[in-house]
Structures are given as structure tokens and as C-alpha cells.
Scaffold this motif. Structure first.
Motif, PDB file in Angstrom:
ATOM      1  N   ARG B 280       0.838  -1.209   0.000  1.00  0.00           N
ATOM      2  CA  ARG B 280       0.000   0.000   0.000  1.00  0.00           C
ATOM      3  C   ARG B 280       0.866   1.251   0.000  1.00  0.00           C
ATOM      4  NH1 ARG B 280      -5.343  -1.082   3.685  1.00  0.00           N
ATOM      5  NH2 ARG B 280      -5.991  -2.972   2.596  1.00  0.00           N
ATOM      6  N   ALA B 281       1.964   1.199   0.728  1.00  0.00           N
ATOM      7  CA  ALA B 281       2.866   2.358   0.736  1.00  0.00           C
ATOM      8  C   ALA B 281       3.437   2.576  -0.660  1.00  0.00           C
ATOM      9  CB  ALA B 281       3.983   2.132   1.750  1.00  0.00           C
ATOM     10  N   ALA B 282       3.791   1.475  -1.329  1.00  0.00           N
ATOM     11  CA  ALA B 282       4.322   1.584  -2.697  1.00  0.00           C
ATOM     12  C   ALA B 282       3.265   2.181  -3.613  1.00  0.00           C
ATOM     13  CB  ALA B 282       4.751   0.206  -3.201  1.00  0.00           C
ATOM     14  N   SER B 283       2.018   1.771  -3.403  1.00  0.00           N
ATOM     15  CA  SER B 283       0.935   2.267  -4.239  1.00  0.00           C
ATOM     16  C   SER B 283       0.727   3.772  -4.022  1.00  0.00           C
ATOM     17  CB  SER B 283      -0.329   1.472  -3.915  1.00  0.00           C
ATOM     18  OG  SER B 283      -1.445   2.081  -4.444  1.00  0.00           O
ATOM     19  N   VAL B 284       0.823   4.201  -2.766  1.00  0.00           N
ATOM     20  CA  VAL B 284       0.690   5.638  -2.477  1.00  0.00           C
ATOM     21  C   VAL B 284       1.852   6.403  -3.125  1.00  0.00           C
ATOM     22  CG1 VAL B 284       0.837   7.369  -0.645  1.00  0.00           C
ATOM     23  CG2 VAL B 284      -0.569   5.319  -0.323  1.00  0.00           C
ATOM     24  N   ALA B 285       3.060   5.894  -2.958  1.00  0.00           N
ATOM     25  CA  ALA B 285       4.244   6.646  -3.384  1.00  0.00           C
ATOM     26  C   ALA B 285       4.436   6.627  -4.897  1.00  0.00           C
ATOM     27  CB  ALA B 285       5.484   6.083  -2.686  1.00  0.00           C
ATOM     28  N   PHE B 286       4.180   5.471  -5.519  1.00  0.00           N
ATOM     29  CA  PHE B 286       4.518   5.326  -6.942  1.00  0.00           C
ATOM     30  C   PHE B 286       3.330   4.940  -7.820  1.00  0.00           C
ATOM     31  CE2 PHE B 286       8.441   4.300  -4.555  1.00  0.00           C
ATOM     32  CZ  PHE B 286       9.208   5.377  -4.978  1.00  0.00           C
ATOM     33  N   GLY B 287       2.142   4.817  -7.224  1.00  0.00           N
ATOM     34  CA  GLY B 287       0.943   4.615  -8.035  1.00  0.00           C
ATOM     35  C   GLY B 287       0.655   3.183  -8.440  1.00  0.00           C
ATOM     36  N   HIS B 288       1.425   2.222  -7.956  1.00  0.00           N
ATOM     37  CA  HIS B 288       1.162   0.823  -8.293  1.00  0.00           C
ATOM     38  C   HIS B 288       1.709  -0.041  -7.166  1.00  0.00           C
ATOM     39  CE1 HIS B 288       1.301  -3.037 -10.380  1.00  0.00           C
ATOM     40  NE2 HIS B 288       0.544  -2.530 -11.329  1.00  0.00           N
ATOM     41  N   ARG B 289       0.909  -1.013  -6.749  1.00  0.00           N
ATOM     42  CA  ARG B 289       1.320  -1.819  -5.582  1.00  0.00           C
ATOM     43  C   ARG B 289       2.613  -2.580  -5.836  1.00  0.00           C
ATOM     44  NH1 ARG B 289      -2.663  -3.618  -1.831  1.00  0.00           N
ATOM     45  NH2 ARG B 289      -2.066  -5.775  -2.174  1.00  0.00           N
ATOM     46  N   LEU B 290       2.779  -3.120  -7.043  1.00  0.00           N
ATOM     47  CA  LEU B 290       4.014  -3.865  -7.338  1.00  0.00           C
ATOM     48  C   LEU B 290       5.036  -2.969  -8.048  1.00  0.00           C
ATOM     49  CD1 LEU B 290       2.546  -7.269  -8.628  1.00  0.00           C
ATOM     50  CD2 LEU B 290       3.059  -6.599  -6.296  1.00  0.00           C
ATOM     51  N   MET B 291       4.656  -1.743  -8.311  1.00  0.00           N
ATOM     52  CA  MET B 291       5.517  -0.764  -8.998  1.00  0.00           C
ATOM     53  C   MET B 291       5.873  -1.223 -10.412  1.00  0.00           C
ATOM     54  SD  MET B 291       7.836   0.143  -5.680  1.00  0.00           S
ATOM     55  CE  MET B 291       7.836  -1.563  -5.129  1.00  0.00           C
ATOM     56  N   MET B 292       4.882  -1.852 -11.052  1.00  0.00           N
ATOM     57  CA  MET B 292       5.083  -2.327 -12.407  1.00  0.00           C
ATOM     58  C   MET B 292       5.187  -1.150 -13.371  1.00  0.00           C
ATOM     59  SD  MET B 292       2.851  -5.446 -13.864  1.00  0.00           S
ATOM     60  CE  MET B 292       3.556  -6.983 -13.354  1.00  0.00           C
ATOM     61  N   ASP B 293       6.094  -1.227 -14.326  1.00  0.00           N
ATOM     62  CA  ASP B 293       6.335  -0.184 -15.340  1.00  0.00           C
ATOM     63  C   ASP B 293       6.811   1.140 -14.739  1.00  0.00           C
ATOM     64  OD1 ASP B 293       5.435  -1.913 -17.393  1.00  0.00           O
ATOM     65  OD2 ASP B 293       3.360  -1.403 -16.918  1.00  0.00           O
ATOM     66  N   ALA B 294       7.246   1.121 -13.481  1.00  0.00           N
ATOM     67  CA  ALA B 294       7.710   2.370 -12.857  1.00  0.00           C
ATOM     68  C   ALA B 294       9.153   2.673 -13.257  1.00  0.00           C
ATOM     69  CB  ALA B 294       7.590   2.273 -11.341  1.00  0.00           C
ATOM     70  N   VAL B 295       9.978   1.625 -13.414  1.00  0.00           N
ATOM     71  CA  VAL B 295      11.354   1.827 -13.874  1.00  0.00           C
ATOM     72  C   VAL B 295      11.358   1.658 -15.393  1.00  0.00           C
ATOM     73  CG1 VAL B 295      13.714   0.944 -13.817  1.00  0.00           C
ATOM     74  CG2 VAL B 295      12.354   0.985 -11.723  1.00  0.00           C
ATOM     75  N   VAL B 296      11.817   2.690 -16.115  1.00  0.00           N
ATOM     76  CA  VAL B 296      11.827   2.630 -17.581  1.00  0.00           C
ATOM     77  C   VAL B 296      13.216   3.019 -18.077  1.00  0.00           C
ATOM     78  CG1 VAL B 296       9.366   3.105 -17.876  1.00  0.00           C
ATOM     79  CG2 VAL B 296      10.974   5.007 -17.716  1.00  0.00           C
ATOM     80  N   PRO B 297      13.580   2.604 -19.302  1.00  0.00           N
ATOM     81  CA  PRO B 297      14.872   3.026 -19.835  1.00  0.00           C
ATOM     82  C   PRO B 297      14.956   4.555 -19.842  1.00  0.00           C
ATOM     83  CG  PRO B 297      13.951   1.282 -21.192  1.00  0.00           C
ATOM     84  CD  PRO B 297      12.889   1.673 -20.206  1.00  0.00           C
ATOM     85  N   GLY B 298      16.014   5.074 -19.271  1.00  0.00           N
ATOM     86  CA  GLY B 298      16.178   6.523 -19.187  1.00  0.00           C
ATOM     87  C   GLY B 298      15.862   7.088 -17.812  1.00  0.00           C
ATOM     88  N   GLY B 299      15.203   6.325 -16.956  1.00  0.00           N
ATOM     89  CA  GLY B 299      14.893   6.830 -15.617  1.00  0.00           C
ATOM     90  C   GLY B 299      13.736   6.101 -14.979  1.00  0.00           C
ATOM     91  N   VAL B 300      12.797   6.871 -14.397  1.00  0.00           N
ATOM     92  CA  VAL B 300      11.586   6.282 -13.837  1.00  0.00           C
ATOM     93  C   VAL B 300      10.390   6.997 -14.458  1.00  0.00           C
ATOM     94  CG1 VAL B 300      12.621   5.550 -11.648  1.00  0.00           C
ATOM     95  CG2 VAL B 300      11.665   7.835 -11.831  1.00  0.00           C
ATOM     96  N   SER B 301       9.239   6.290 -14.520  1.00  0.00           N
ATOM     97  CA  SER B 301       8.099   6.863 -15.246  1.00  0.00           C
ATOM     98  C   SER B 301       7.364   7.912 -14.425  1.00  0.00           C
ATOM     99  CB  SER B 301       7.137   5.763 -15.690  1.00  0.00           C
ATOM    100  OG  SER B 301       6.664   5.057 -14.571  1.00  0.00           O
ATOM    101  N   THR B 302       7.429   7.802 -13.090  1.00  0.00           N
ATOM    102  CA  THR B 302       6.786   8.832 -12.265  1.00  0.00           C
ATOM    103  C   THR B 302       7.673   9.181 -11.088  1.00  0.00           C
ATOM    104  OG1 THR B 302       5.649   7.071 -11.099  1.00  0.00           O
ATOM    105  CG2 THR B 302       4.350   8.309 -12.705  1.00  0.00           C
ATOM    106  N   ASP B 303       7.653  10.436 -10.716  1.00  0.00           N
ATOM    107  CA  ASP B 303       8.355  10.875  -9.516  1.00  0.00           C
ATOM    108  C   ASP B 303       7.554  10.387  -8.311  1.00  0.00           C
ATOM    109  OD1 ASP B 303      10.109  12.110  -7.830  1.00  0.00           O
ATOM    110  OD2 ASP B 303      10.016  14.063  -8.820  1.00  0.00           O
TER     111      ASP B 303
END
Ligand code: SF4
Lengths: 173, 501
Positions: B280-303
Motif C-alpha cells: 500500500r505504501a508503494a501504491s501511495v508513493a509510486f501509483g502501483h502496488r508492485l511498482m510495475m512499469d515504474a522503472v523505464v529506460p532513461g529513468g523512472v516513469s513517475t516521480d
């Protein structure tokens, strides 16, 4: 150690996490869809068998959380069973790989009637990102009659619970 | 320096970041393979292919990283498995996907290929249509009076990934376990071909859902190495926050599952409660519980969102407060020790021979951690311990993970206390090049390799840690009771999807 813990729990109240907000409109819509699909009455307790048709295991992780104390699935009269022969509901995940196709069909055949199929996750609904691969047979709906879909990649436990609760209510009829 | 490393080093190179790839002639490859059996030889971390070559990633005893290739001639290349049994599964996979035969290989049976795809050798240049149904692969024979077989899967009793376990038992004792996988083969590598790294990252994120952050990270780092991109410091730090949260959540979930398996619901309940709090904390912070697609080539998809750091720190504080008591509770119950101590032992020699990473390696004396060796940012400026034990049993694997929980909590706290300012992504240039990326997932070291042609992927391979851990489960289970098999299996928790590709 455990006793100390029990005493402290009694003093501090339940350790539950607040429920996540559920989309009530979606719940109602699901329940209505199901009422049409499920005419026969099963009774209150639904036995669920999960079948992985080729998932990335993300959907399984969230389904497993339903068994945790936070969601405590059994209080809704829902429980996971080990064999399809004891199941009323099949929760199918994954884009259904060609290598799992036969196993999924045989699991369905091993489940006694009446039975319901729930396609869980974007992969199960239409193949998700794996659509079009040589190794994919097709969405769950192309091989089994699907009664309910739960969207998400993966769906959260709250969304899963929502779908399953709708299934239950429709069948309590 | 080992003799195999010597042979590789003298061969001409082709560009690959960060280590050049040595192209060996057939004879040189054969000589390299032969000397792999010598004492002090390099660790074999991965073996894979493209349409015309076979590649190997090795770590020499002197610390050097070596990438070796050889051209496939008339559909063949000299096998590594006679000297390195860990190469056998890779060789079977290479034959099933690209059609290259490992000459003199230990095991010629199909692996991912179950005789059900419309074509054979799907990743070869022109995959031939399937002519005749392939016979299902035979299981290894077990002879002897009174042995019986127990067949499990592909649909198991629990909520887990498909696979097939063939247990041969003598009474209650397991004589041999043979693992058969491939049920989850989704053609992932083929789907990535011709896509930009950004588009292909969605597949890396779904190779094994429980390691979605770690695989996305290894993939992004490979793409960035190939394209020569520099990731902003804020993205580097946020990636590490996500990776450590993923490690914590998985360690909690698995420790809970193991507690459940040894019939100790109290611990199982508490660990799973904390896992949920972490997700739940991950979901609050990064918008997805497993943080899927959050790390992308070039950086991260969301701050990280405002308030996200606080949500994470709250969940960590609750865990940090209760964890010592949970560990003590486990220690105080002899019934737990009775099930876990001495169960499912893997010897340090076997772990070293297979170069098995993660808690499986660290519980048997192999202290390898990709965050340290070869290392990557931001871990070079952070202090953390890598726990190592020698016992190699279920208990040791659990203890390693409990210790790692504490280390990861400190890492996330340190990272959040000192988040660099600035942007969280850069666009990836449309480059041509080759790169290797790595990350330490909760299971162990992950390796990705890819080649870019004008900004599009022309060849790719992703190596999950499970490749080198599954075979050790076969060894760990032998001699244990059938009833302890699920416990041994959970203490490894290898990924099926990760190796089924
Ligand atoms: S829907 Fe998403 S999480 Fe579920 S199996 Fe497919 S890729 Fe994995």
C-alpha cells in the motif's frame, strides 16, 4: 512470546488496515451481469480454484493476499480449495499459453457443474501485452465460457474481492 | 587468472558495454569449454544465443567479467554442459528457441518446447512450420524395488505458477526430484524484437511479476549502456527505493508462506500484514502496488508523489518495530526448528559450482551480491551488510532473508533522507549498440543483454536468478521426506515465468 503479543493486541484493538475504497457502481454492474449468467443457486459458500494459465505470477501474488488476515476471504463465505473437483469457481489468470492450454481445459472439465469462470487480469481478458505471440493460445474467453472479468495488471486484492463478492451475491439469489 | 579466461581474452572483440564481447573461433570455444572443468575456473552466469551466435557471460576467479561468443556452424556449437552442468538447461532452451544444437551436451531433451507451438525454433531467422507432433520428453529413469513416483503439476494444489515436479520416492524418502518447466512460455523475447527499449520494457517488467522492479531495472540499465545514456541522480535513487521495497515485500510474503507451511499461523499472519502495508505504501508513493512499469529506460516513469516518502517511512517504522519480536518468537518454538533446521540442505560446493545467487547462494556460503560486484549506483555510496551463512538448509535461507529485511529498511531510510533534486528521466537516443545490465533482485542477480539497431531491439536475453537455483532444488530435496518437499520448494521460491521466457 505469542501470549505477550495476544495481550498487547487485546489492549490495542485489531491490527487491521483500513479497507481501500471500492467502486460501488462497478460492484453493482458486476452483480447484475452475474445474475443473468448464474441462474442456479449454489448456497452461500463458494469454493474457488485458482488456475494459472501462463501468468507472470503478478496476478497470483495479489490473489494470495486475499488469504491474508487483512482481506480474510473466508469471512465472505469464499475459500480456496486445492482441487478443481471441489470447486465452484475457477479463477483463471494469464494469456493462456499454448503449453498450458490443455491443462486449463482439463481443469475446467474436472470441475463439477454448475461452475463459474472468472478471468483475472488483463492477460486473461484479452492476452494483455502478450497478444499475438506464437506461444499464446488466446484469452480465457476463447476457450471457456467466462462469467466475470476482473481487470488490472494485476488487479488489487480489493478489486478481486469486489468481483468475488458480486459473484456471491448474484448466486445467493 | 584461469586458463578459460586466458583463451577468451586473446580473442578479438566486438563492442559491447560495459565489457567488450570476445568472438572465439569454434576451436577456441572448444578449448575454453574444456578448461572450464579445471579448479578455479570462472563462474558461468548465463548462456544464450541470437540467430547466428551463442554467447556466455563469465566471472573469473580474479574478478574479471568476460563475455564470450562463438558462431554457430551448421546448426552446432560445442557444449559447455559436460564441464558445467549448470549450462544444460540453457543449452536445451537455446535449441528450443533458436535451433542451435549443443554438440556433446549432457541433455538433449526438449525444454520449453512441448510440441504445441505452430512453428519450431521460433526465434531462428526463418522458423520452420511444425511438421509432426513432438514426443513429450522422457523423465530420467529411477530403478529399484519399491520405488514409486509422485507426479505434481502442471496444475498444483496452491496458488502458484505451473510446472511439473516428478518425485521418485522410496517409502517416505525422496530419491530423486526432476523438474520440468516451460508451461509458461509466452514468447516474450520474440515480442521484444523490433521494439524500442521503452516499448519493450513492458515485457521485461512482466518476465516475473514478483521481480518486476528488478527486471525492469536490469533491462533499463542494459538499454542505457547500449545507447550511452546517463540517468539523472534522482531517478537512480528512486529506482533503488523501489528495488528495496520490492525486496522487503517479497521477503515478507515468502517468510509468511514458509511460516504457514510449518503450521505457525501467527507469524504468517504478521508477515503478510506487513507485506500488505508495504504494498500500500508503494501504491501511495509510486501509483502501483508492485511498482510495475515504474522503472523505464532513461529513468523512472513517475516521480515519488508528495507524502509518498512519509507513507513508506510509516510502513517501515511499523515493521522495524515488530521485526525483532517476530524473529524472537520464531526462535522460541522448537517445532519450527524441528521442521526447518537440517531440511533441504544445499552444500556450499554445489552452490559455488552453479554460481547460484541470492539467499540460496548466501545461505550456502556464496556471498555474491550484484549490488556490490560488479556494483551499480547508488549502492556504491551506501553502506549495507550482505549476510552469509554456511548451513544451506531451509532455516539458513529464512535467516538470510530476515537479516536482509533489516538491511533494506536502513537502505530505504538512507535513500529517502537524501533524495537528489532534479528530473527523473532522460530520453534515450536512437542508438546502435550492445549492452549488458544487471540488478540484484530479491531472488538474486539478474542479467539482461540486448542489441540495438537504430534504436530498435534486434536481439535480447533476460536471465532470471532462478536458472541457477531451480537445479539445486533437485539436489536439496533428495533424501528428505515427501512431506517436506513443499517446504523446501517455498524456501527456494524460484520463478517459473522468469525462466520460461
Ligand atoms: S495481467 Fe499483468 S500481472 Fe497479471 S499475469 Fe498478466 S502481466 Fe502479469
Amino acid at each position: 512470546m505469542v501470549w505477550r503479543r495476544v495481550v498487547s493486541t487485546l489492549r490495542h484493538g485489531p491490527a487491521s488496515l483500513p479497507a481501500e475504497p471500492l467502486d460501488e457502481a462497478a460492484t453493482r454492474a458486476l452483480a447484475e451481469r452475474l445474475e443473468a449468467a448464474a441462474q442456479r443457486r449454489l448456497g452461500r459458500s463458494l469454493a474457488i480454484r485458482q488456475v494459472d494459465g501462463g501468468s507472470c505470477n503478478g496476478c497470483e501474488l495479489e490473489i494470495q493476499m486475499l488469504n491474508s488476515i487483512v482481506y480474510d476471504l473466508e469471512r465472505f463465505g469464499l475459500r480456496f480449495v486445492a482441487s478443481p473437483r471441489h470447486a465452484d469457481v475457477l479463477l483463471v489468470t494469464g494469456p493462456v499459453t499454448r503449453n498450458m492450454h490443455e491443462a486449463v481445459l482439463r481443469t475446467y472439465d474436472a470441475t463439477p457443474d454448475p461452475k463459474w469462470v472468472v478471468a483475472v487480469g488483463d492477460c486473461a481478458i484479452d492476452g494483455g501485452v502478450f497478444k499475438g505471440s506464437y506461444a499464446i493460445s488466446g484469452a480465457v474467453g476463447t476457450m471457456l465460457p467466462v462469467d466475470l472479468v476482473v481487470r488490472g495488471c494485476p488487479p488489487s486484492p480489493a478489486q478481486l474481492l469486489n468481483g468475488l463478492r458480486a459473484l456471491l451475491e448474484a448466486n445467493a439469489g | 587468472m584461469s586458463r578459460s579466461a586466458d583463451i577468451i581474452r586473446t580473442a578479438p572483440t566486438e563492442p559491447c558495454q560495459p565489457w567488450p564481447r570476445h568472438l572465439l573461433l569454434g576451436e577456441e570455444w572448444r578449448a575454453m569449454a574444456a578448461s572450464l572443468g579445471e579448479a578455479g575456473g570462472p563462474a558461468l552466469l548465463a548462456l544464450w544465443a541470437d540467430t547466428v551466435r551463442v554467447h556466455a557471460l563469465l566471472h573469473d576467479s580474479d574478478g574479471a567479467w568476460l563475455v564470450a561468443s562463438t558462431s554457430v556452424e551448421n546448426g552446432h556449437y560445442p557444449a559447455l554442459s559436460p564441464q558445467r552442468p549448470s549450462a544444460a538447461w540453457f543449452e536445451r532452451m537455446i535449441r528450443d528457441l533458436w535451433g542451435h544444437d549443443a554438440e556433446g551436451g549432457r541433455d538433449g531433451r526438449p525444454w520449453l518446447e512441448h510440441g504445441r507451438w505452430p512453428v519450431t525454433a521460433p526465434l531462428s531467422t526463418r522458423p520452420p512450420a511444425r511438421q509432426s507432433p513432438t514426443e513429450p520428453a522422457e523423465f530420467l529413469p529411477v530403478e529399484g524395488e519399491d520405488t514409486h513416483q509422485i507426479a505434481l503439476g502442471p496444475v498444483y494444489a496452491g496458488i502458484i505458477e505451473p510446472g511439473h515436479f516428478r518425485l521418485s520416492a522410496l517409502g517416505e524418502t525422496v530419491v530423486r526430484l526432476e523438474i520440468r518447466l516451460g508451461w509458461l512460455h509466452k514468447g516474450t523475447l520474440g515480442l521484444m524484437h523490433g521494439k524500442s527499449p521503452r516499448a519493450a520494457a513492458r515485457f521485461a517488467a512482466r518476465l516475473s511479476g514478483d521481480s518486476t522492479v528488478a527486471h525492469s531495472l536490469a533491462f533499463a540499465r542494459a538499454a542505457e549502456a547500449a545507447a550511452g545514456a546517463e540517468v539523472p541522480p534522482r531517478a537512480v535513487a528512486l529506482r533503488a527505493v523501489m528495488a528495496e521495497l520490492e525486496r522487503i515485500a517479497n521477503h515478507l510474503g515468502d517468510c509468511g508462506a514458509i511460516a504457514d507451511d510449518v503450521a505457525f499461523p501467527f507469524l504468517s499472519a504478521r508477515f503478510c500484514w506487513h507485506r500488505e502495508a508495504m504494498l500500500r505504501a508503494a501504491s501511495v508513493a509510486f501509483g502501483h502496488r508492485l511498482m510495475m512499469d515504474a522503472v523505464v529506460p532513461g529513468g523512472v516513469s513517475t516521480d515519488i508523489v508528495p507524502g509518498g516518502a512519509e507513507a513508506i517511512l510509516r510502513a517501515l517504522a511499523a515493521l522495524a518495530e515488530e521485526l525483532p519480536e517476530l524473529v524472537r518468537t520464531g526462535d522460541n518454538f522448537s517445532s519450527l526448528a524441528d521442521r526447518m533446521v537440517g531440511t533441504g540442505v544445499v552444500t556450499p560446493a554445489l552452490v559455488a559450482a552453479f554460481a547460484a545467487g541470492g539467499f540460496v547462494g548466501r545461505a550456502s556460503g556464496r556471498g555474491f551480491d550484484a549490488r556490490r560486484t560488479p556494483g551499480y549506483a547508488p549502492y556504491d555510496r551506501l553502506t549495507f551488510a550482505v549476510p552469509v551463512l554456511e548451513a544451506g538448509d531451509v532455516d539458513a535461507r529464512v535467516r538470510i532473508r530476515l537479516t536482509e529485511l533489516g538491511e533494506s529498511i536502513s537502505l530505504v531510510r538512507a535513500l529517502l533522507a537524501d533524495l537528489p533534486e532534479g528530473s527523473v528521466a532522460v530520453p534515450l537516443p536512437q542508438a546502435t549498440g550492445e549492452g549488458i545490465g544487471w540488478a540484484e533482485g530479491f531472488r538474486g542477480d539478474i542479467w539482461h543483454w540486448l542489441r540495438l539497431d537504430g534504436g530498435q531491439i534486434s536481439a535480447v536475453f533476460m536471465r532470471d536468478p532462478s536458472w541457477l537455483q531451480w537445479p539445486l532444488l533437485e539436489a536439496a530435496v533428495a533424501g528428505n521426506t515427501v512431506a517436506d518437499f513443499p517446504l523446501c520448494n517455498k524456501s527456494f521460491n524460484c520463478s517459473s515465468s522468469g525462466v520460461d521466457l
